[in-house]
Design an enzyme around this catalytic site. Structure first.
Site, PDB file in Angstrom:
ATOM      1  N   PHE A 144       0.826  -1.224   0.000  1.00  0.00           N
ATOM      2  CA  PHE A 144       0.000   0.000   0.000  1.00  0.00           C
ATOM      3  C   PHE A 144       0.857   1.270   0.000  1.00  0.00           C
ATOM      4  O   PHE A 144       0.620   2.204   0.771  1.00  0.00           O
ATOM      5  CB  PHE A 144      -0.954   0.051   1.210  1.00  0.00           C
ATOM      6  CG  PHE A 144      -2.079  -0.957   1.204  1.00  0.00           C
ATOM      7  CD1 PHE A 144      -2.396  -1.688   0.074  1.00  0.00           C
ATOM      8  CD2 PHE A 144      -2.836  -1.160   2.353  1.00  0.00           C
ATOM      9  CE1 PHE A 144      -3.455  -2.614   0.076  1.00  0.00           C
ATOM     10  CE2 PHE A 144      -3.892  -2.077   2.370  1.00  0.00           C
ATOM     11  CZ  PHE A 144      -4.191  -2.803   1.235  1.00  0.00           C
TER      12      PHE A 144
ATOM     13  N   SER B  74      -5.440  -7.688   0.763  1.00  0.00           N
ATOM     14  CA  SER B  74      -4.047  -7.607   0.344  1.00  0.00           C
ATOM     15  C   SER B  74      -3.223  -8.501   1.264  1.00  0.00           C
ATOM     16  O   SER B  74      -3.382  -8.444   2.479  1.00  0.00           O
ATOM     17  CB  SER B  74      -3.528  -6.180   0.427  1.00  0.00           C
ATOM     18  OG  SER B  74      -2.113  -6.206   0.335  1.00  0.00           O
TER      19      SER B  74
ATOM     20  N   ASN C 196      -0.116  -8.127   1.740  1.00  0.00           N
ATOM     21  CA  ASN C 196       1.125  -7.419   2.059  1.00  0.00           C
ATOM     22  C   ASN C 196       1.027  -6.427   3.211  1.00  0.00           C
ATOM     23  O   ASN C 196       1.942  -5.653   3.450  1.00  0.00           O
ATOM     24  CB  ASN C 196       1.629  -6.702   0.807  1.00  0.00           C
ATOM     25  CG  ASN C 196       1.833  -7.681  -0.332  1.00  0.00           C
ATOM     26  OD1 ASN C 196       2.407  -8.745  -0.136  1.00  0.00           O
ATOM     27  ND2 ASN C 196       1.319  -7.350  -1.504  1.00  0.00           N
ATOM     28  N   THR C 197      -0.119  -6.404   3.892  1.00  0.00           N
ATOM     29  CA  THR C 197      -0.265  -5.602   5.108  1.00  0.00           C
ATOM     30  C   THR C 197      -0.536  -6.596   6.224  1.00  0.00           C
ATOM     31  O   THR C 197      -1.488  -7.373   6.136  1.00  0.00           O
ATOM     32  CB  THR C 197      -1.412  -4.584   4.963  1.00  0.00           C
ATOM     33  OG1 THR C 197      -1.046  -3.637   3.955  1.00  0.00           O
ATOM     34  CG2 THR C 197      -1.678  -3.833   6.262  1.00  0.00           C
TER      35      THR C 197
ATOM     36  N   ASN D 178      -8.374 -10.684  -5.113  1.00  0.00           N
ATOM     37  CA  ASN D 178      -7.046 -10.097  -4.967  1.00  0.00           C
ATOM     38  C   ASN D 178      -5.989 -11.141  -5.379  1.00  0.00           C
ATOM     39  O   ASN D 178      -6.326 -12.183  -5.930  1.00  0.00           O
ATOM     40  CB  ASN D 178      -6.865  -9.651  -3.506  1.00  0.00           C
ATOM     41  CG  ASN D 178      -6.045  -8.377  -3.407  1.00  0.00           C
ATOM     42  OD1 ASN D 178      -4.983  -8.284  -4.028  1.00  0.00           O
ATOM     43  ND2 ASN D 178      -6.526  -7.402  -2.660  1.00  0.00           N
TER      44      ASN D 178
HETATM   45  C1  LIG Z   1       1.571  -4.475  -8.790  1.00  0.00           C
HETATM   46  C2  LIG Z   1       0.203  -4.755  -8.247  1.00  0.00           C
HETATM   47  C3  LIG Z   1      -0.327  -3.920  -7.279  1.00  0.00           C
HETATM   48  C4  LIG Z   1      -1.592  -4.170  -6.763  1.00  0.00           C
HETATM   49  N1  LIG Z   1      -2.101  -3.316  -5.821  1.00  0.00           N
HETATM   50  C5  LIG Z   1      -3.366  -3.505  -5.363  1.00  0.00           C
HETATM   51  C6  LIG Z   1      -3.945  -2.588  -4.443  1.00  0.00           C
HETATM   52  O1  LIG Z   1      -3.344  -1.593  -4.062  1.00  0.00           O
HETATM   53  N2  LIG Z   1      -5.205  -2.843  -4.009  1.00  0.00           N
HETATM   54  C7  LIG Z   1      -5.935  -3.919  -4.432  1.00  0.00           C
HETATM   55  O2  LIG Z   1      -7.087  -4.086  -4.006  1.00  0.00           O
HETATM   56  N3  LIG Z   1      -5.407  -4.800  -5.314  1.00  0.00           N
HETATM   57  C8  LIG Z   1      -4.157  -4.611  -5.786  1.00  0.00           C
HETATM   58  N4  LIG Z   1      -3.636  -5.498  -6.689  1.00  0.00           N
HETATM   59  C9  LIG Z   1      -4.444  -6.665  -7.114  1.00  0.00           C
HETATM   60  C10 LIG Z   1      -5.199  -6.402  -8.406  1.00  0.00           C
HETATM   61  O3  LIG Z   1      -6.130  -5.361  -8.268  1.00  0.00           O
HETATM   62  C11 LIG Z   1      -5.955  -7.676  -8.863  1.00  0.00           C
HETATM   63  O4  LIG Z   1      -6.939  -7.989  -7.910  1.00  0.00           O
HETATM   64  C12 LIG Z   1      -5.032  -8.868  -9.040  1.00  0.00           C
HETATM   65  O5  LIG Z   1      -3.782  -8.471  -9.556  1.00  0.00           O
HETATM   66  C13 LIG Z   1      -5.636  -9.932  -9.958  1.00  0.00           C
HETATM   67  O6  LIG Z   1      -5.843  -9.433 -11.257  1.00  0.00           O
HETATM   68  P1  LIG Z   1      -4.771  -9.679 -12.454  1.00  0.00           P
HETATM   69  O7  LIG Z   1      -4.438 -11.141 -12.456  1.00  0.00           O
HETATM   70  O8  LIG Z   1      -5.501  -9.225 -13.682  1.00  0.00           O
HETATM   71  O9  LIG Z   1      -3.598  -8.823 -12.146  1.00  0.00           O
HETATM   72  C14 LIG Z   1      -2.355  -5.282  -7.224  1.00  0.00           C
HETATM   73  C15 LIG Z   1      -1.806  -6.123  -8.199  1.00  0.00           C
HETATM   74  C16 LIG Z   1      -0.553  -5.877  -8.713  1.00  0.00           C
HETATM   75  C17 LIG Z   1      -0.002  -6.793  -9.769  1.00  0.00           C
END
Ligand SMILES: Cc1cc2nc3c(=O)[nH]c(=O)nc-3n(C[C@H](O)[C@H](O)[C@H](O)COP(=O)(O)O)c2cc1C
Length: 334
Positions: free
Chosen positions: A112, A172, A174-175, A243
């Site tokens: 975050f 997430s 990571n928190t 997520n």
């Molecule tokens: C670099 C990165 C940062 C992310 N940061 C957030 C975030 O701040 N908040 C959140 O709810 N999801 C975050 N996600 C998750 C994405 O919103 C999504 O739920 C997840 O990557 C699955 O979709 P995808 O396979 O299309 O990437 C992040 C994903 C990536 C790759």
């Protein structure tokens, strides 16, 4: 410029630098282009909002709302900004984002990193974009988990007048301890307080802003059932599934697979789609599902709708396939 030509340049940079570079380019193009207007002929109504198409940007790509107008030009039906926290915070030390090209995955442990809710609101206010905007909120890393609800409520208060919907991110990885908020009693408490705040804010602002809960893919059937039950009881407006995952079974032996963080992209597709399917059964249409996880083409976008989703979000697919992916998915989900 075709993404096939740009991608080798971006992939020659470390993942986060490439991400910053792309976001800067989008922000710059957004400054010179007029406001993007989308054809609303294919509009769908979800959570009481009219979406010009079913494809949105997932949270995490534009955490601070710095490139809203440029992103709008890619043709998204909606943009989700954040995760934003009440106070600015730097996130985890770099490196904290890794591409796994052999499996079309990404591992991130950003934590975050964001400029805080006030900076996000300033960017939203300055944007020309008038389309559907979701704002995804979280807790600061140094707020004790027992006080997490205070952070969500503080952020909700501030973003409410600027959002079409607000996402409550409790998934997430990571928190520290964040995912614990998905447990039944903690979730009950959090949703009770959020729902009361939503009712109060709707009154204050004369506008009802839907709340969506974003969940993890790493839930067993019992946990998922309890969450579905809580979503219905508390009349939450939508759910985002999913997520990133902590699972590594799909990427054994691949470079960077040992890195700590959440895995997204193609290796997440199956697990996140299975969650959409199970949620769809459990919710029986009572509230809509927004799918995220491993959408890379028309087939995978369509599969999310077949599993029961109403809307689909993209993130990792954009890194590997570029902006053309948006149009392809919009066409596939008309
Ligand atoms: C670099 C990165 C940062 C992310 N940061 C957030 C975030 O701040 N908040 C959140 O709810 N999801 C975050 N996600 C998750 C994405 O919103 C999504 O739920 C997840 O990557 C699955 O979709 P995808 O396979 O299309 O990437 C992040 C994903 C990536 C790759």
């Amino acid at each position: 410029m075709p993404y096939d030509l740009v991608r080798p340049l971006l992939f020659s940079l470390d993942a986060e630098t490439a991400h910053e570079f792309a976001l800067c380019a989008l922000a710059a193009s957004g400054r010179v282009l007029p406001a993007k207007r989308l054809d609303a002929a294919a509009a769908v109504e979800v959570m009481g909002i009219s979406f010009p198409n079913r494809i949105g940007l997932a949270a995490g790509l534009d955490k601070n709302g710095e490139a809203i107008d440029g992103l709008a030009w890619l043709g998204f039906g909606f943009l989700e900004l954040g995760t934003v926290t009440p106070r600015p915070q730097p996130g985890n030390p770099r490196p904290r984002m890794f591409r796994l090209p052999e499996v079309k995955g990404i591992i991130n442990r950003m934590g975050f990193n964001n400029h805080g809710v006030d900076a996000l609101i300033a960017n939203v206010s300055a944007a020309k974009y008038k389309g559907v905007l979701g704002i995804n909120i979280g807790k600061n890393f140094d707020t004790p988990i027992e006080r997490a609800a205070d952070d969500y409520l503080a952020a909700l208060d501030k973003v409410y007048p600027f959002a079409h919907y607000v996402t409550i991110n409790i998934s997430s990885p990571n928190t520290k301890n964040l995912r614990q908020l998905q447990d039944a009693s903690e979730l009950d408490d959090l949703l009770t307080r959020l729902k009361a705040a939503q009712t109060r804010l709707a009154d204050v602002h004369g506008r009802y802003v839907p709340l969506a809960l974003k969940i993890a893919p790493d839930l067993d059937d019992e946990q998922l059932g309890a969450i579905a039950d809580a979503l219905r009881r508390h009349r939450i407006d939508g759910v985002i599934a999913t997520n990133t995952t902590l699972a590594r079974d799909k990427i054994e032996g691949v470079r960077f697979s040992e890195q700590t963080g959440g895995l997204s992209g193609a290796p997440l597709f199956e697990a996140s789609t299975a969650i959409v399917g199970k949620l769809s059964q459990a919710l029986a249409g009572e509230l809509p599902i927004i799918a995220a996880g491993g959408v890379f083409d028309a087939r995978t976008a369509r599969a999310k709708l077949d599993a029961g989703a109403s809307l689909v979000q993209l993130l990792s697919g954009l890194v590997y396939r570029g902006p053309g992916l948006v149009r392809e998915c919009v066409q596939a989900t008309l």
